[in-house]
Write a protein that holds these residues in place. Sequence first.
Motif, PDB file in Angstrom:
ATOM      1  N   ARG A 116       3.675  13.912  -2.367  1.00  0.00           N
ATOM      2  CA  ARG A 116       2.838  12.902  -2.708  1.00  0.00           C
ATOM      3  C   ARG A 116       2.692  12.187  -1.460  1.00  0.00           C
ATOM      4  O   ARG A 116       1.715  11.222  -1.426  1.00  0.00           O
ATOM      5  CB  ARG A 116       3.129  12.215  -4.174  1.00  0.00           C
ATOM      6  CG  ARG A 116       3.019  13.067  -5.170  1.00  0.00           C
ATOM      7  CD  ARG A 116       3.362  12.311  -6.291  1.00  0.00           C
ATOM      8  NE  ARG A 116       3.401  12.988  -7.727  1.00  0.00           N
ATOM      9  CZ  ARG A 116       3.458  12.722  -8.931  1.00  0.00           C
ATOM     10  NH1 ARG A 116       3.780  11.304  -9.172  1.00  0.00           N
ATOM     11  NH2 ARG A 116       3.145  13.401  -9.943  1.00  0.00           N
ATOM     12  N   VAL A 117       3.708  11.783  -0.763  1.00  0.00           N
ATOM     13  CA  VAL A 117       3.608  10.831   0.199  1.00  0.00           C
ATOM     14  C   VAL A 117       2.843  11.178   1.691  1.00  0.00           C
ATOM     15  O   VAL A 117       2.151  10.715   1.913  1.00  0.00           O
ATOM     16  CB  VAL A 117       5.045  10.414   0.656  1.00  0.00           C
ATOM     17  CG1 VAL A 117       4.959   9.408   1.671  1.00  0.00           C
ATOM     18  CG2 VAL A 117       5.822   9.787  -0.424  1.00  0.00           C
ATOM     19  N   PHE A 118       3.076  12.581   1.862  1.00  0.00           N
ATOM     20  CA  PHE A 118       2.418  13.165   3.198  1.00  0.00           C
ATOM     21  C   PHE A 118       1.172  14.046   2.973  1.00  0.00           C
ATOM     22  O   PHE A 118       0.860  14.439   3.958  1.00  0.00           O
ATOM     23  CB  PHE A 118       3.538  13.610   3.976  1.00  0.00           C
ATOM     24  CG  PHE A 118       4.373  12.513   4.558  1.00  0.00           C
ATOM     25  CD1 PHE A 118       4.259  11.887   5.730  1.00  0.00           C
ATOM     26  CD2 PHE A 118       5.871  12.499   4.040  1.00  0.00           C
ATOM     27  CE1 PHE A 118       5.108  11.041   6.231  1.00  0.00           C
ATOM     28  CE2 PHE A 118       6.547  11.548   4.440  1.00  0.00           C
ATOM     29  CZ  PHE A 118       6.422  10.636   5.604  1.00  0.00           C
ATOM     30  N   GLY A 119       1.266  14.319   1.756  1.00  0.00           N
ATOM     31  CA  GLY A 119       0.181  15.267   1.407  1.00  0.00           C
ATOM     32  C   GLY A 119       0.623  16.888   1.944  1.00  0.00           C
ATOM     33  O   GLY A 119       1.763  16.864   1.868  1.00  0.00           O
ATOM     34  N   TYR A 120      -0.396  17.649   2.219  1.00  0.00           N
ATOM     35  CA  TYR A 120      -0.046  18.914   2.708  1.00  0.00           C
ATOM     36  C   TYR A 120       0.445  19.124   4.048  1.00  0.00           C
ATOM     37  O   TYR A 120      -0.140  18.335   5.174  1.00  0.00           O
ATOM     38  CB  TYR A 120      -1.396  19.991   2.426  1.00  0.00           C
ATOM     39  CG  TYR A 120      -1.648  20.067   1.085  1.00  0.00           C
ATOM     40  CD1 TYR A 120      -1.080  20.998   0.376  1.00  0.00           C
ATOM     41  CD2 TYR A 120      -2.659  19.360   0.325  1.00  0.00           C
ATOM     42  CE1 TYR A 120      -1.427  21.259  -1.019  1.00  0.00           C
ATOM     43  CE2 TYR A 120      -3.084  19.537  -1.091  1.00  0.00           C
ATOM     44  CZ  TYR A 120      -2.270  20.646  -1.752  1.00  0.00           C
ATOM     45  OH  TYR A 120      -2.629  20.873  -2.911  1.00  0.00           O
ATOM     46  N   TYR A 121       1.261  20.186   4.318  1.00  0.00           N
ATOM     47  CA  TYR A 121       1.651  20.096   5.678  1.00  0.00           C
ATOM     48  C   TYR A 121       2.295  21.639   5.938  1.00  0.00           C
ATOM     49  O   TYR A 121       2.416  22.243   5.098  1.00  0.00           O
ATOM     50  CB  TYR A 121       2.896  19.259   5.856  1.00  0.00           C
ATOM     51  CG  TYR A 121       4.246  19.268   4.975  1.00  0.00           C
ATOM     52  CD1 TYR A 121       5.010  20.221   5.421  1.00  0.00           C
ATOM     53  CD2 TYR A 121       4.308  18.435   3.829  1.00  0.00           C
ATOM     54  CE1 TYR A 121       6.148  20.448   4.339  1.00  0.00           C
ATOM     55  CE2 TYR A 121       5.102  18.443   3.055  1.00  0.00           C
ATOM     56  CZ  TYR A 121       6.038  19.494   3.334  1.00  0.00           C
ATOM     57  OH  TYR A 121       7.235  19.805   2.427  1.00  0.00           O
TER      58      TYR A 121
ATOM     59  N   VAL B 197      -0.675  19.499  14.790  1.00  0.00           N
ATOM     60  CA  VAL B 197      -0.452  18.354  15.025  1.00  0.00           C
ATOM     61  C   VAL B 197       0.764  17.672  14.472  1.00  0.00           C
ATOM     62  O   VAL B 197       0.537  18.027  13.220  1.00  0.00           O
ATOM     63  CB  VAL B 197      -1.710  17.371  14.672  1.00  0.00           C
ATOM     64  CG1 VAL B 197      -1.434  15.992  14.866  1.00  0.00           C
ATOM     65  CG2 VAL B 197      -2.977  17.668  15.453  1.00  0.00           C
ATOM     66  N   ARG B 198       1.489  17.178  15.053  1.00  0.00           N
ATOM     67  CA  ARG B 198       2.891  16.797  14.340  1.00  0.00           C
ATOM     68  C   ARG B 198       2.737  15.694  13.280  1.00  0.00           C
ATOM     69  O   ARG B 198       1.951  14.840  13.698  1.00  0.00           O
ATOM     70  CB  ARG B 198       3.993  16.258  15.358  1.00  0.00           C
ATOM     71  CG  ARG B 198       5.260  16.056  14.614  1.00  0.00           C
ATOM     72  CD  ARG B 198       6.430  15.690  15.871  1.00  0.00           C
ATOM     73  NE  ARG B 198       6.900  16.606  16.624  1.00  0.00           N
ATOM     74  CZ  ARG B 198       6.671  16.761  17.795  1.00  0.00           C
ATOM     75  NH1 ARG B 198       5.832  16.270  18.643  1.00  0.00           N
ATOM     76  NH2 ARG B 198       7.019  17.928  18.255  1.00  0.00           N
ATOM     77  N   LYS B 199       3.279  15.831  12.210  1.00  0.00           N
ATOM     78  CA  LYS B 199       2.956  14.856  11.095  1.00  0.00           C
ATOM     79  C   LYS B 199       4.138  14.079  10.703  1.00  0.00           C
ATOM     80  O   LYS B 199       4.378  13.002  10.403  1.00  0.00           O
ATOM     81  CB  LYS B 199       2.451  15.685   9.964  1.00  0.00           C
ATOM     82  CG  LYS B 199       1.954  14.845   8.793  1.00  0.00           C
ATOM     83  CD  LYS B 199       1.135  15.491   7.715  1.00  0.00           C
ATOM     84  CE  LYS B 199       0.282  14.491   6.825  1.00  0.00           C
ATOM     85  NZ  LYS B 199      -0.317  15.290   5.739  1.00  0.00           N
ATOM     86  N   GLN B 200       5.466  14.783  10.701  1.00  0.00           N
ATOM     87  CA  GLN B 200       6.641  14.214  10.395  1.00  0.00           C
ATOM     88  C   GLN B 200       7.935  15.164  10.801  1.00  0.00           C
ATOM     89  O   GLN B 200       7.717  16.384  11.162  1.00  0.00           O
ATOM     90  CB  GLN B 200       6.834  14.276   8.744  1.00  0.00           C
ATOM     91  CG  GLN B 200       8.043  13.512   8.120  1.00  0.00           C
ATOM     92  CD  GLN B 200       8.059  13.865   6.729  1.00  0.00           C
ATOM     93  OE1 GLN B 200       7.380  14.485   6.083  1.00  0.00           O
ATOM     94  NE2 GLN B 200       9.169  12.908   6.123  1.00  0.00           N
ATOM     95  N   THR B 201       8.965  14.456  11.050  1.00  0.00           N
ATOM     96  CA  THR B 201      10.220  15.214  11.588  1.00  0.00           C
ATOM     97  C   THR B 201      11.269  14.960  10.361  1.00  0.00           C
ATOM     98  O   THR B 201      11.338  13.849  10.044  1.00  0.00           O
ATOM     99  CB  THR B 201      10.915  14.426  12.827  1.00  0.00           C
ATOM    100  OG1 THR B 201       9.707  14.521  13.742  1.00  0.00           O
ATOM    101  CG2 THR B 201      11.962  15.156  13.147  1.00  0.00           C
ATOM    102  N   VAL B 202      11.764  16.066   9.920  1.00  0.00           N
ATOM    103  CA  VAL B 202      12.903  16.125   9.110  1.00  0.00           C
ATOM    104  C   VAL B 202      13.974  16.814   9.727  1.00  0.00           C
ATOM    105  O   VAL B 202      13.982  17.622  10.665  1.00  0.00           O
ATOM    106  CB  VAL B 202      12.291  16.921   7.716  1.00  0.00           C
ATOM    107  CG1 VAL B 202      11.309  16.200   7.045  1.00  0.00           C
ATOM    108  CG2 VAL B 202      11.793  18.390   8.061  1.00  0.00           C
ATOM    109  N   LYS B 203      15.116  16.955   8.986  1.00  0.00           N
ATOM    110  CA  LYS B 203      16.217  17.377   9.334  1.00  0.00           C
ATOM    111  C   LYS B 203      16.179  19.101   9.734  1.00  0.00           C
ATOM    112  O   LYS B 203      15.529  19.943   8.992  1.00  0.00           O
ATOM    113  CB  LYS B 203      17.480  17.356   8.228  1.00  0.00           C
ATOM    114  CG  LYS B 203      18.992  17.894   9.068  1.00  0.00           C
ATOM    115  CD  LYS B 203      19.977  17.733   7.876  1.00  0.00           C
ATOM    116  CE  LYS B 203      21.196  18.174   8.336  1.00  0.00           C
ATOM    117  NZ  LYS B 203      22.193  17.983   7.435  1.00  0.00           N
ATOM    118  N   ALA B 204      16.153  19.259  10.958  1.00  0.00           N
ATOM    119  CA  ALA B 204      16.278  20.685  11.381  1.00  0.00           C
ATOM    120  C   ALA B 204      14.773  21.335  11.274  1.00  0.00           C
ATOM    121  O   ALA B 204      14.784  22.501  11.641  1.00  0.00           O
ATOM    122  CB  ALA B 204      17.148  21.388  10.594  1.00  0.00           C
ATOM    123  N   ALA B 205      13.688  20.375  11.302  1.00  0.00           N
ATOM    124  CA  ALA B 205      12.580  21.161  11.145  1.00  0.00           C
ATOM    125  C   ALA B 205      11.276  20.118  11.485  1.00  0.00           C
ATOM    126  O   ALA B 205      11.647  18.790  11.645  1.00  0.00           O
ATOM    127  CB  ALA B 205      12.333  21.623   9.735  1.00  0.00           C
TER     128      ALA B 205
END
Length: 544
Positions: A485-490, A506-514
């Motif tokens: 809900r926060v970032f939508g589709y990715y 296009v980079r949208k978000q960085t998470v642990k190991a991905a």
Amino acid sequence: MVVKNVKLKNGKSGDTLSPGMRQYVEQKKQVPDAILLFRMGDFYETFYDDAKTAARVLGITLTSRSKKNNPIPLAGIPYHALETYLCKLVNAGYKVAISEQVEDARHAKGIVKREIVRIVTPGTLTDDALLDDRSDNLLAAIAVTKNGIGVATVELASGRLMVFSDMSSGVVDELVRLQPAEILIADDPDSAASQLADELQKQCQTAIARRSPHEFSAHNAMNTLYEHFQVRTLEGFGVSESDASSMAAGALISYLTETQKTALAHITRLTPHTPTSTLLIDASTWRSLEIERTIRGGRREGTLLHAVDRTITSMGARRLRHWLCQPMVLPDDIIARQDAVASFVESDRIRERCRASLKTCADVERITARVALNRANPRDLSALGHTLSLLPALRDVLDPLDPPLIRQWSESLTGLETLADTLERAIHPDAPITIREGGIIAEGYHEELDELRTLRTNGQRWLADYQKTQAELTGIPSLKVAYNRVFGYYIEISNTHREQVPASYVRKQTVKAAERYITDELKTFESKILTAEDKAHELETRLF
């Protein structure tokens, strides 16, 4: 007035009202003699004395809006049950004003805009749930001038407006026979019209609405009729502008304009009724003959109408009642009708085929009135389309019959094929009764709507196909398409495959190991899928 002592600002008598209650109070001032049903979300709310009345008449819980020093009485009904509760209030003799939300709450800046969209009275009913489908629901007006007494009647559910002239001697008898649900008179207790209304109220228990004498004046009434019919004279209708019945007709149109809050496009004619064309029956004889009501109990069973009514449709039932209540006296008219009836009596096959064709016909008369008043629902239009599609077959059934009246009827059933086809193609056969639910427009009728529905219902399949395609194009089998809900589709790709990420991602978000990415295609899909339902509903409403 019910809310006359309510303060809108802080004062000694109570707390400041909320913006919503301020809106209610201002609208209540517009309809002090009506119960105001005020739409708030999924409920119609009533407040103050209206709430006490609604709780008592409808058998609903009376509560309060505030628990402070001055609690406001409150009683509400679910919006989807409006017809049921409205019927109870009107049958109990109350005038009801309906205030609706006229903008989407999601797009409102501040308080949601509301307006009184309709005032319901005993003589202005159009909803099937509030009407007897086998009887007319008439609104009448009585005007008294130095030239005599005039009467006008209108049935809002059909649009028939009639004027009765030269009524000095038979006005009570005529209106007892017509049984109007409501009568308008000038608000002058000492006038002859008021005395007539009192007599009618005793004889047929009708509701009386007292109106400003100005509405019955010749100047005001004529201007109202000229504007409504877009004419400069009433001569084309065969009506005298100096007749008291024209004043009564003008008062009727003024009242309907005030209560319906919309154009009255289906009232297209002003029809004069001449006493010489039908048999005048005094009130005492009318009751004794038990034509439509028994003397004891006032029931329909046991009457002449009950004995002869074998009609298939509600329109036919009302027409038969009209014929029995207004017997013809001119020989040519009587013979013409007898010839038409005889042709059906003499041909069992044609009669039964005709009855079979009529069995699934809807009440076109009342549906078209609701269309004109912007109150038709999806099922109304579906039923209208189906009924119009039956007309060619019904015309074929009538073709072998020769009487002039039947030829006239048959010829009037032409020219509606295109409309029938449009309605049957456009409206879903299982359409809901309200617009809010969606599912109104049939598949295949509108390309953009079909696309929105495909997006809405097949979105998950598209995402699965898109994920598979992207995994194959990038050579990353662990590539995942997801949503929150926060970032939508990715698109999520583990760090081990970072070097294989296409430049178009296009980079949208960085998470642990991905890392999570977005693409133009996914952006487009997101925009469409997240708004598809809203857009589909808006488009359906516009198409409807």
